[in-house]
Design an enzyme around this catalytic site. Structure first.
Site, short mmCIF file in Angstrom:
data_model
loop_
_atom_site.label_atom_id
_atom_site.label_comp_id
_atom_site.label_asym_id
_atom_site.label_seq_id
_atom_site.Cartn_x
_atom_site.Cartn_y
_atom_site.Cartn_z
N CYS A 35 0.14 3.74 2.80
CA CYS A 35 0.61 3.17 4.07
C CYS A 35 2.11 3.43 4.24
O CYS A 35 2.57 3.81 5.32
CB CYS A 35 0.37 1.66 4.13
N CYS A 52 0.82 -1.21 0.00
CA CYS A 52 0.00 0.00 0.00
C CYS A 52 0.87 1.27 0.00
O CYS A 52 1.56 1.55 0.98
CB CYS A 52 -0.92 -0.03 1.23
#
Length: 148
Positions: free
Chosen positions: A73, A70
């Site tokens: 993230c 991600c």
């Protein structure tokens, strides 16, 4: 009248340590492994130790549900790290890799990542999805967890 005590599981050996609230900033160490209980950075948390860290008499816990693939993230990771330096020892910060721990992601209904979930008193008290900066993380946590 006795001091208010908290339980702080060690992030290294999982031993649960009793600490007086007034002694949190005195660099406490684990009674079993003698490692520092607060290091100013998030720790990896899996299903096996999750409930041990979220119990009602434990410190508030902020969990970053994330995944290694991600992009947002990964962009937020240094911000979460910086927030840990500002929030510990009053609040612990942990990271749950939803790729490695899908059962935890499912248990908490994580639909998008990154998602921050704040636990206090053994219960989820707040949730926020999306990448944010360290100042926003700290402000959000302090809004929901009054200073000790």
């Amino acid at each position: 009248m006795g001091e208010s005590m908290l339980l702080a599981p060690c992030t290294r050996c999982s031993a649960v340590n009793r600490i007086a609230r007034t002694r949190l900033r005195d660099a406490p160490v684990c009674g079993r492994c003698r490692h520092a209980l607060f290091e100013g950075h998030p720790f990896a948390l899996g299903a096996d130790g999750f409930d041990r860290h979220v119990g009602a008499d434990r410190l508030p816990l902020l969990v970053d549900f994330w995944a290694p693939w991600c992009g947002p993230c990964l962009q937020m990771a240094p911000q979460f790290e910086a927030a840990a330096r500002l929030l510990e020892p009053a609040v612990r910060l942990a990271k749950v890799d939803t790729e490695a721990e899908p059962a935890l992601g499912s248990r908490f209904g994580i639909r998008s990542i990154p998602t921050l979930v704040l636990f206090a008193g053994g219960q989820e008290i707040a949730r926020q999805a999306g990448a944010v900066g360290s100042a926003q993380i700290v402000q959000w946590v302090r809004l929901h967890v009054p200073p000790a």
